[in-house]
Scaffold this motif. Structure first.
Motif, PDB file in Angstrom:
ATOM      1  N   VAL A  51       0.843  -1.185   0.000  1.00  0.00           N
ATOM      2  CA  VAL A  51       0.000   0.000   0.000  1.00  0.00           C
ATOM      3  C   VAL A  51       0.882   1.239   0.000  1.00  0.00           C
ATOM      4  O   VAL A  51       1.851   1.318   0.755  1.00  0.00           O
ATOM      5  N   GLU A  52       0.542   2.178  -0.855  1.00  0.00           N
ATOM      6  CA  GLU A  52       1.172   3.494  -0.853  1.00  0.00           C
ATOM      7  C   GLU A  52       0.050   4.514  -0.875  1.00  0.00           C
ATOM      8  O   GLU A  52      -0.974   4.298  -1.533  1.00  0.00           O
ATOM      9  N   THR A  53       0.238   5.611  -0.186  1.00  0.00           N
ATOM     10  CA  THR A  53      -0.804   6.634  -0.154  1.00  0.00           C
ATOM     11  C   THR A  53      -0.303   7.917  -0.794  1.00  0.00           C
ATOM     12  O   THR A  53       0.900   8.204  -0.792  1.00  0.00           O
ATOM     13  N   GLU A  54      -1.258   8.651  -1.332  1.00  0.00           N
ATOM     14  CA  GLU A  54      -1.006   9.963  -1.933  1.00  0.00           C
ATOM     15  C   GLU A  54       0.176   9.956  -2.886  1.00  0.00           C
ATOM     16  O   GLU A  54       1.050  10.817  -2.828  1.00  0.00           O
ATOM     17  N   ILE A  55       0.190   8.982  -3.790  1.00  0.00           N
ATOM     18  CA  ILE A  55       1.277   8.918  -4.755  1.00  0.00           C
ATOM     19  C   ILE A  55       0.971   9.818  -5.948  1.00  0.00           C
ATOM     20  O   ILE A  55      -0.189  10.123  -6.234  1.00  0.00           O
ATOM     21  N   GLY A  56       2.012  10.232  -6.615  1.00  0.00           N
ATOM     22  CA  GLY A  56       1.857  11.119  -7.762  1.00  0.00           C
ATOM     23  C   GLY A  56       1.782  10.363  -9.076  1.00  0.00           C
ATOM     24  O   GLY A  56       1.858   9.131  -9.124  1.00  0.00           O
ATOM     25  N   LYS A  57       1.671  11.129 -10.142  1.00  0.00           N
ATOM     26  CA  LYS A  57       1.532  10.569 -11.484  1.00  0.00           C
ATOM     27  C   LYS A  57       2.733   9.717 -11.875  1.00  0.00           C
ATOM     28  O   LYS A  57       2.584   8.645 -12.461  1.00  0.00           O
ATOM     29  N   SER A  58       3.914  10.156 -11.539  1.00  0.00           N
ATOM     30  CA  SER A  58       5.131   9.440 -11.903  1.00  0.00           C
ATOM     31  C   SER A  58       5.192   8.071 -11.227  1.00  0.00           C
ATOM     32  O   SER A  58       5.475   7.056 -11.864  1.00  0.00           O
ATOM     33  N   ARG A  59       4.910   8.033  -9.944  1.00  0.00           N
ATOM     34  CA  ARG A  59       4.949   6.765  -9.212  1.00  0.00           C
ATOM     35  C   ARG A  59       3.850   5.826  -9.700  1.00  0.00           C
ATOM     36  O   ARG A  59       4.066   4.620  -9.831  1.00  0.00           O
ATOM     37  N   LEU A  60       2.697   6.367  -9.989  1.00  0.00           N
ATOM     38  CA  LEU A  60       1.603   5.542 -10.504  1.00  0.00           C
ATOM     39  C   LEU A  60       2.009   4.907 -11.842  1.00  0.00           C
ATOM     40  O   LEU A  60       1.792   3.720 -12.059  1.00  0.00           O
ATOM     41  N   ASN A  61       2.639   5.676 -12.702  1.00  0.00           N
ATOM     42  CA  ASN A  61       3.130   5.128 -13.970  1.00  0.00           C
ATOM     43  C   ASN A  61       4.186   4.051 -13.747  1.00  0.00           C
ATOM     44  O   ASN A  61       4.210   3.047 -14.453  1.00  0.00           O
ATOM     45  N   ASP A  62       5.071   4.257 -12.776  1.00  0.00           N
ATOM     46  CA  ASP A  62       6.101   3.247 -12.472  1.00  0.00           C
ATOM     47  C   ASP A  62       5.459   1.910 -12.102  1.00  0.00           C
ATOM     48  O   ASP A  62       5.916   0.855 -12.533  1.00  0.00           O
ATOM     49  N   ILE A  63       4.419   1.961 -11.306  1.00  0.00           N
ATOM     50  CA  ILE A  63       3.725   0.740 -10.877  1.00  0.00           C
ATOM     51  C   ILE A  63       3.048   0.071 -12.076  1.00  0.00           C
ATOM     52  O   ILE A  63       3.141  -1.141 -12.253  1.00  0.00           O
ATOM     53  N   ILE A  64       2.385   0.854 -12.904  1.00  0.00           N
ATOM     54  CA  ILE A  64       1.696   0.317 -14.078  1.00  0.00           C
ATOM     55  C   ILE A  64       2.686  -0.381 -15.010  1.00  0.00           C
ATOM     56  O   ILE A  64       2.404  -1.449 -15.553  1.00  0.00           O
ATOM     57  N   GLU A  65       3.846   0.223 -15.201  1.00  0.00           N
ATOM     58  CA  GLU A  65       4.838  -0.302 -16.142  1.00  0.00           C
ATOM     59  C   GLU A  65       5.685  -1.442 -15.577  1.00  0.00           C
ATOM     60  O   GLU A  65       6.340  -2.154 -16.335  1.00  0.00           O
ATOM     61  N   ALA A  66       5.671  -1.644 -14.269  1.00  0.00           N
ATOM     62  CA  ALA A  66       6.493  -2.694 -13.653  1.00  0.00           C
ATOM     63  C   ALA A  66       5.905  -4.068 -13.970  1.00  0.00           C
ATOM     64  O   ALA A  66       4.753  -4.353 -13.644  1.00  0.00           O
ATOM     65  N   ASP A 126       6.552  -6.912 -12.664  1.00  0.00           N
ATOM     66  CA  ASP A 126       6.336  -7.752 -11.497  1.00  0.00           C
ATOM     67  C   ASP A 126       5.249  -7.231 -10.552  1.00  0.00           C
ATOM     68  O   ASP A 126       5.019  -7.807  -9.502  1.00  0.00           O
ATOM     69  N   CYS A 127       4.573  -6.163 -10.933  1.00  0.00           N
ATOM     70  CA  CYS A 127       3.504  -5.592 -10.110  1.00  0.00           C
ATOM     71  C   CYS A 127       2.144  -5.832 -10.755  1.00  0.00           C
ATOM     72  O   CYS A 127       2.030  -5.930 -11.975  1.00  0.00           O
ATOM     73  N   SER A 128       1.133  -5.881  -9.922  1.00  0.00           N
ATOM     74  CA  SER A 128      -0.232  -5.897 -10.456  1.00  0.00           C
ATOM     75  C   SER A 128      -0.572  -4.483 -10.903  1.00  0.00           C
ATOM     76  O   SER A 128       0.138  -3.522 -10.570  1.00  0.00           O
ATOM     77  N   LEU A 129      -1.650  -4.352 -11.623  1.00  0.00           N
ATOM     78  CA  LEU A 129      -2.168  -3.024 -11.906  1.00  0.00           C
ATOM     79  C   LEU A 129      -2.539  -2.384 -10.571  1.00  0.00           C
ATOM     80  O   LEU A 129      -3.006  -3.074  -9.654  1.00  0.00           O
ATOM     81  N   PRO A 130      -2.343  -1.080 -10.433  1.00  0.00           N
ATOM     82  CA  PRO A 130      -2.649  -0.438  -9.149  1.00  0.00           C
ATOM     83  C   PRO A 130      -4.146  -0.242  -8.942  1.00  0.00           C
ATOM     84  O   PRO A 130      -4.906  -0.021  -9.887  1.00  0.00           O
ATOM     85  N   ILE A 131      -4.525  -0.344  -7.687  1.00  0.00           N
ATOM     86  CA  ILE A 131      -5.897  -0.044  -7.265  1.00  0.00           C
ATOM     87  C   ILE A 131      -5.851   1.335  -6.619  1.00  0.00           C
ATOM     88  O   ILE A 131      -5.055   1.570  -5.706  1.00  0.00           O
ATOM     89  N   ALA A 132      -6.689   2.236  -7.104  1.00  0.00           N
ATOM     90  CA  ALA A 132      -6.715   3.598  -6.562  1.00  0.00           C
ATOM     91  C   ALA A 132      -8.020   3.828  -5.817  1.00  0.00           C
ATOM     92  O   ALA A 132      -9.082   3.399  -6.257  1.00  0.00           O
ATOM     93  N   GLU A 133      -7.921   4.509  -4.715  1.00  0.00           N
ATOM     94  CA  GLU A 133      -9.094   4.868  -3.923  1.00  0.00           C
ATOM     95  C   GLU A 133      -9.493   6.288  -4.296  1.00  0.00           C
ATOM     96  O   GLU A 133      -8.664   7.194  -4.301  1.00  0.00           O
ATOM     97  N   LEU A 134     -10.768   6.471  -4.631  1.00  0.00           N
ATOM     98  CA  LEU A 134     -11.291   7.786  -4.987  1.00  0.00           C
ATOM     99  C   LEU A 134     -12.275   8.250  -3.924  1.00  0.00           C
ATOM    100  O   LEU A 134     -12.974   7.442  -3.323  1.00  0.00           O
ATOM    101  N   SER A 135     -12.333   9.547  -3.735  1.00  0.00           N
ATOM    102  CA  SER A 135     -13.260  10.087  -2.741  1.00  0.00           C
ATOM    103  C   SER A 135     -14.698   9.950  -3.230  1.00  0.00           C
ATOM    104  O   SER A 135     -14.958   9.727  -4.407  1.00  0.00           O
ATOM    105  N   GLU A 136     -15.627  10.117  -2.321  1.00  0.00           N
ATOM    106  CA  GLU A 136     -17.037   9.982  -2.672  1.00  0.00           C
ATOM    107  C   GLU A 136     -17.476  11.030  -3.688  1.00  0.00           C
ATOM    108  O   GLU A 136     -18.462  10.830  -4.408  1.00  0.00           O
ATOM    109  N   PHE A 194      -5.258   1.656 -15.480  1.00  0.00           N
ATOM    110  CA  PHE A 194      -4.566   1.036 -16.611  1.00  0.00           C
ATOM    111  C   PHE A 194      -3.449   1.917 -17.163  1.00  0.00           C
ATOM    112  O   PHE A 194      -2.352   1.441 -17.429  1.00  0.00           O
ATOM    113  N   THR A 195      -3.752   3.177 -17.400  1.00  0.00           N
ATOM    114  CA  THR A 195      -2.765   4.080 -17.995  1.00  0.00           C
ATOM    115  C   THR A 195      -2.928   5.490 -17.447  1.00  0.00           C
ATOM    116  O   THR A 195      -4.023   5.896 -17.053  1.00  0.00           O
ATOM    117  N   VAL A 196      -1.816   6.208 -17.442  1.00  0.00           N
ATOM    118  CA  VAL A 196      -1.803   7.637 -17.146  1.00  0.00           C
ATOM    119  C   VAL A 196      -0.973   8.263 -18.259  1.00  0.00           C
ATOM    120  O   VAL A 196       0.206   7.946 -18.401  1.00  0.00           O
TER     121      VAL A 196
END
Length: 167
Positions: free
Chosen positions: A75-90, A92-102, A129-131
């Motif tokens: 779990v990572e919180t308050e990540i930015g666009k760059s880190r989110l892209n790193d996770i998507i492109e890795a 060995d990682c699953s696609l990221p799950i993002a929590e959105l506000s109501e 999926f992509t940013v």
């Protein structure tokens, strides 16, 4: 994305997101046992109908199911666009799950956001999926759940990047 399972009942967006990313990871890495069924994931998340899933103990509880295959919950919180892209492109990682506000759900036609336990709405989760420079593309488990011929209320699967990160 067409293979992703939508929600079948309210308050299961997190459990469905986990099921979908594990199934996707299992397909990509050819590890079929990594794809857990929805009931197992609901047990891991201590899911309660009408209440939802409990996310806090999730990484440790998920680890007991997936660590034998070389994976772990993270779990990572308050990540930015760059880190989110790193996770998507890795690979060995699953696609990221993002929590959105109501407030995200207020943009879905015909959906009335209701207060959850103690007046706090349950956060909504999506699979990213992509940013790119302009937008974020994601799978929303609500996609089929609230779409009916009467309301056409499907949530967006693409948002402007600034709007996505605001939520």
């Amino acid at each position: 994305m067409s293979e992703f399972a939508p929600r079948q009942s309210e308050n299961t967006c997190l459990t469905r997101a986990i099921q979908n990313v594990l199934a996707d990871l299992a397909r990509r890495h050819e590890v079929p046992d990594l794809a857990l069924d929805h009931e197992t994931i609901k047990d891991i998340c201590d899911y309660q109908p009408g209440v939802g899933a409990i996310a806090e103990p999730l990484p440790d509880a998920l680890d007991t199911e997936i660590e034998d295959y070389g994976y772990r919950g993270h779990v990572e919180t308050e990540i930015g666009k760059s880190r989110l892209n790193d996770i998507i492109e890795a690979e060995d990682c699953s696609l990221p799950i993002a929590e959105l506000s109501e407030s995200y759900l207020h943009h879905v036609e015909e959906y009335d956001v209701q207060a959850g336990m103690y007046g706090r709405a349950i956060p909504h989760t999506v699979v990213v999926f992509t940013v790119n420079h302009d937008e974020v593309q994601f799978f929303d488990p609500y996609e089929d759940f609230y779409t009916t011929p009467e309301n056409g209320g499907a949530p967006p699967s693409r948002l402007q990047k600034s709007q996505f990160f605001q939520w």
